[in-house]
Design a protein around this motif. Structure first.
Motif, PDB file in Angstrom:
ATOM      1  N   THR B 266      16.294 -76.035  53.074  1.00 29.15           N
ATOM      2  CA  THR B 266      17.083 -76.181  52.916  1.00 29.15           C
ATOM      3  C   THR B 266      18.016 -76.025  54.053  1.00 29.15           C
ATOM      4  OG1 THR B 266      18.036 -78.608  53.092  1.00 29.15           O
ATOM      5  CG2 THR B 266      18.551 -77.578  51.072  1.00 29.15           C
ATOM      6  N   GLU B 270      21.921 -81.363  55.586  1.00 33.52           N
ATOM      7  CA  GLU B 270      21.537 -82.137  55.002  1.00 33.52           C
ATOM      8  C   GLU B 270      22.113 -83.620  54.885  1.00 33.52           C
ATOM      9  OE1 GLU B 270      20.019 -81.979  50.477  1.00 33.52           O
ATOM     10  OE2 GLU B 270      18.725 -80.762  52.115  1.00 33.52           O
ATOM     11  N   ARG B 271      23.664 -82.505  54.964  1.00 35.53           N
ATOM     12  CA  ARG B 271      25.090 -82.944  53.496  1.00 35.53           C
ATOM     13  C   ARG B 271      25.243 -84.307  54.876  1.00 35.53           C
ATOM     14  NH1 ARG B 271      27.026 -79.352  49.556  1.00 35.53           N
ATOM     15  NH2 ARG B 271      28.947 -80.067  50.096  1.00 35.53           N
ATOM     16  N   THR B 273      24.575 -86.120  57.018  1.00 31.38           N
ATOM     17  CA  THR B 273      23.706 -87.269  56.965  1.00 31.38           C
ATOM     18  C   THR B 273      23.679 -88.207  56.129  1.00 31.38           C
ATOM     19  OG1 THR B 273      21.627 -88.086  58.136  1.00 31.38           O
ATOM     20  CG2 THR B 273      21.993 -86.472  56.934  1.00 31.38           C
ATOM     21  N   VAL B 276      18.173 -90.930  54.366  1.00 34.86           N
ATOM     22  CA  VAL B 276      17.285 -89.597  54.044  1.00 34.86           C
ATOM     23  C   VAL B 276      16.230 -89.182  54.928  1.00 34.86           C
ATOM     24  CG1 VAL B 276      17.907 -91.261  51.693  1.00 34.86           C
ATOM     25  CG2 VAL B 276      16.053 -92.151  53.749  1.00 34.86           C
ATOM     26  N   PHE B 277      15.725 -90.031  56.144  1.00 36.13           N
ATOM     27  CA  PHE B 277      15.410 -90.468  56.918  1.00 36.13           C
ATOM     28  C   PHE B 277      16.000 -88.489  57.680  1.00 36.13           C
ATOM     29  CE2 PHE B 277      14.580 -94.143  56.331  1.00 36.13           C
ATOM     30  CZ  PHE B 277      12.587 -94.059  56.081  1.00 36.13           C
ATOM     31  N   ALA B 279      17.355 -86.403  56.139  1.00 31.41           N
ATOM     32  CA  ALA B 279      17.705 -85.469  54.948  1.00 31.41           C
ATOM     33  C   ALA B 279      16.298 -84.769  54.986  1.00 31.41           C
ATOM     34  CB  ALA B 279      17.682 -86.112  53.580  1.00 31.41           C
ATOM     35  N   ALA B 280      15.471 -85.346  54.729  1.00 30.99           N
ATOM     36  CA  ALA B 280      13.741 -85.216  54.319  1.00 30.99           C
ATOM     37  C   ALA B 280      13.425 -84.138  55.563  1.00 30.99           C
ATOM     38  CB  ALA B 280      13.097 -86.771  54.382  1.00 30.99           C
ATOM     39  N   ARG B 283      14.029 -80.641  55.408  1.00 31.53           N
ATOM     40  CA  ARG B 283      13.819 -80.191  54.158  1.00 31.53           C
ATOM     41  C   ARG B 283      11.841 -79.798  54.685  1.00 31.53           C
ATOM     42  NH1 ARG B 283      15.504 -83.149  48.446  1.00 31.53           N
ATOM     43  NH2 ARG B 283      18.259 -83.265  49.212  1.00 31.53           N
ATOM     44  N   LEU B 284      11.572 -80.976  56.022  1.00 35.19           N
ATOM     45  CA  LEU B 284      10.248 -80.540  55.306  1.00 35.19           C
ATOM     46  C   LEU B 284       9.460 -79.217  55.977  1.00 35.19           C
ATOM     47  CD1 LEU B 284       8.734 -84.448  56.708  1.00 35.19           C
ATOM     48  CD2 LEU B 284       7.979 -82.359  54.785  1.00 35.19           C
ATOM     49  N   ILE B 287       8.869 -77.111  53.490  1.00 36.79           N
ATOM     50  CA  ILE B 287       7.942 -77.245  52.889  1.00 36.79           C
ATOM     51  C   ILE B 287       6.531 -77.554  53.411  1.00 36.79           C
ATOM     52  CG2 ILE B 287       6.458 -79.706  51.876  1.00 36.79           C
ATOM     53  CD1 ILE B 287       8.941 -78.556  50.132  1.00 36.79           C
TER      54      ILE B 287
END
Lengths: 465, 465
Positions: B266, B270-271, B273, B276-277, B279-280, B283-284, B287
């Protein structure tokens, strides 16, 4: 003004060493900074390391020893004679001197402590008694203490006379029993009249830590309040030492290293040894643990296998690595975020709710996306896998069912993995373990067990219909 | 002298907020430290956050804004009116003020810069131009500069008059063109006669960095030379700013976070924001990358499957998770050690040889141990898996051959994984990528591909005999 670049210094030292006369070496080294020599020293043989250290001015040699990586420092100190070590210890402030003495065996420690001046010997003996990861273990005892009725003139006189060897940022006021009662920044000493009383300039409630405060807690306090240094008191409130900016920057590095190493399934202890056997010994338990739990994954697969025909099981098995790796990765993403927040002192009691409220929605979004994409990958690649590579399988396998099984298994297993990724760091912390192991190989192996179990159970339900 | 504990302050603030009168809130807050309020503020609603900030003394409110986590700071600043922001920006030193202004949109930035005093406005505009991860982006312009013929008296007068808001550790001497020509520690100002010339007390070659030096490089220099602060010069050598101990402690934290997050697949972004969209979304990609490469693992398994009967393949498949997880873990152990050494500035050019010389023997020891133990686990558990769980398989499978295949595959795959664990961080660094991704999910997925391939190829050789 540029720092000397490393390859240059190394080449020059090599040349000077090859001449074989220590005068030449000494001349090559007179103007070097300890930090630069420390950077190249590990590149030389044991014998050359000793020659370089003996050729350095005493003060530079002392600073250099302190700056060496721990794995090298022990070996280097072992090769020096008692006289040289005494000289080095005498040059250093008490905290650094203690680090050097702690590398010696008991007999040599006693010998060195008897040779140096008694006041310093007492300080070092006191420091040796503290846990090396506590405030007492990282503090220096070199701190300027003045009585409550002292003036700026007294403070200036004290600083001029005793000239503490570490960077000086503030002086401290203590009462008759030696208890800390205030601090005065150097800038106020500079700008105040010489006959002003320190107690009138002092901050009466400076931040303090006690000798047994964990160094991570000290770091969090200094970071939170932007402190350049922090005084250390004993349990009677007496001022016994000071932790300075450079100590705490080292602690920040050590704590980050510790978290990273634990998350990778090893321990900073491996840095302290030059033996590959001992280093392998530090890493092996985690590798063994990982093998033990993934044996359970094998048992789960064998047990679940009975629900399927051999051909269907075979098709399902092609996606076990995808399920295991993807769920493992999303668990590591989450546990790492939680572990980092712990290290930053950012998650207090009740923090679990806040973490859940953010991480579960993120995990759900990832679960949905991963389910769709993995089902798509299966629907596209499985026909290639079975038709092109093994035509016999094609007749009995329905790629769309397998795709549904993988998609459903992926989504469910990611949600389970996410719950573990959130919960385990909190659990480990409350049990007194280092939460960083929640991102390590054994927990990742455990994650394999649960995700493969979820995947194959769902697959057996979907195939049964 | 203890820090106020967090739950207490939160409870008191809640009570004061519920009274509904801002006087009560103000009274509850007068003696609080900004850092303590910053710790509890994220626990309150947007509306309550604003009420708390308006109730605080201006200076405390300003310090608090700076201490908030980035994800919260943006929201809080958005809710304040122009007057309050101007007040806050005026209270802060230029570097912190710039951090606050950078949270505003262009229109509000212009509005605030027009309202505050012109000198500060210019400083902030200059700082806004620097990359936020460069020396220019973290420095303060609040630095004491004195001409070459200045005396201690001049310096003391300057410190007293302008009273820089950050901690003061040294003053600097500049020539007629503003180029840095030396530094004098405050302790020397304290202990020297008032009419001494600064140039006689000065260190003529202080360590410096330029405005575009990366913050990680600044951290390494300050750590290496134990510096409490470091002056920043532009490309003409003119002194333009100063990086202080608290800035660099923050950088140490940021750099550690960055490495940890990248290694976990990641990014620290992400910190920043609260969505959650988004942040995802950070990370996505990792993945998805992990799923893509583990699809290749599936293709490898399907391709290798044709070398075995379905029953033998099934028995072999039970140990794919063990091989994949164990090799992945030992690669992560190694790459993490290498990545950490990079971050500490500990591996210079030619360092690859040194790393290989230590890591390959360790990996060989681990490979041998893992081979023996995994073969033992297979020899013990495989009969249980096949006889108890699926009696039909027993006749055609020789557990000792499978055990040999797993042991041989494990050892070889660990050595391959170790080579990747050593080589990839060096490769990524030389290509200009962050080496930390070598411990991340995509590389771990790649490791699955190679280790499963090695395992099944060796198994087909062993089974063929």
């Amino acid at each position: 003004m540029d720092a000397v670049t490393v390859p240059d210094l190394r080449t020059r030292l090599k040349a000077a060493l090859s001449v074989g006369e220590d005068d030449v070496l000494g001349a090559a080294l007179t103007c070097e900074q300890a930090a630069d020599v420390a950077e190249v020293l590990p590149l030389f043989s044991d014998e050359d390391r000793s020659r370089i250290i003996y050729a350095l001015p005493a003060r530079t040699a002392a600073e250099l020893i302190v700056m060496l990586p721990e794995s090298v420092r022990g070996d280097v100190v072992d090769d020096l004679d008692g006289g040289k070590i005494t000289e080095i210890v005498s040059e250093l402030p008490p905290d650094d001197a203690t680090d050097v003495v702690s590398e010696l065996d008991d007999a040599r420690t006693r010998q060195v402590l008897q040779t140096i001046e008694p006041a310093k010997s007492d300080q070092i003996e006191a420091l040796l008694r503290h846990d090396e990861d506590s405030a007492g273990g990282i503090m220096t005892t070199d701190v300027v203490k003045l009585p409550q009725d002292a003036t700026v003139r007294d403070a200036v006189h004290h600083v001029r006379t005793y000239s503490p060897s570490e960077d000086l940022h503030e002086v401290f006021i203590v009462d008759a029993e030696g208890r800390l009662s205030g601090s005065v920044e150097l800038r106020h000493l500079v700008t105040s009249p010489r006959d002003a009383r320190l107690s009138d300039l002092a901050d009466p409630r400076p931040h303090v830590v006690t000798v047994d405060t964990d160094q991570e807690e000290v770091l969090q306090q200094m970071r939170k309040y932007d402190l350049p240094d922090i005084p250390v008191v004993n349990h009677r409130g007496q001022l016994v030492g000071l932790i300075t900016h450079d100590d705490i920057l080292d602690v920040a590095g050590e704590e980050a290293t510790e978290d990273l190493y634990r998350m990778a399934g090893t321990d900073p202890a491996e840095r302290e040894t030059s033996s590959v056997f001992r280093a392998a010994g530090v890493r092996l338990p985690w590798i063994m643990g990982c093998m033990a739990v993934t044996t359970v994954t094998g048992l789960v697969m064998a047990w679940q296998k009975s629900h399927f025909s051999l051909t269907v099981y075979t098709a399902l098995s092609f996606f076990v690595p995808m399920i295991a790796a993807t769920c493992g990765s999303s668990a590591i993403q989450i546990s790492t975020v939680v572990i980092r927040r712990f290290a930053e002192g950012d998650v207090s009691r009740g923090g679990l709710i806040r973490v859940l409220r953010r991480e579960l929605p993120i995990a759900s979004l990832i679960a949905i996306a991963a389910a769709v994409v993995s089902a798509g990958l299966v629907a596209f690649f499985l026909p290639l896998m079975i038709h092109r590579l093994d035509p016999g399988l094609g007749a009995v396998i329905d790629p769309h069912r397998i795709a549904s099984a993988v998609g459903a298994g992926m989504a469910s297993a990611i949600l389970v993995a996410a719950s573990l990724g959130i919960g385990l760091p909190f659990l480990f912390r409350s049990l007194g373990f280092d939460p960083a192991i929640a991102s390590g190989p054994v927990v990742t192996g455990l994650n394999d067990v649960t995700s493969v179990l979820v995947y194959l159970c769902l697959a057996s339900l979907i195939m049964a219909n």
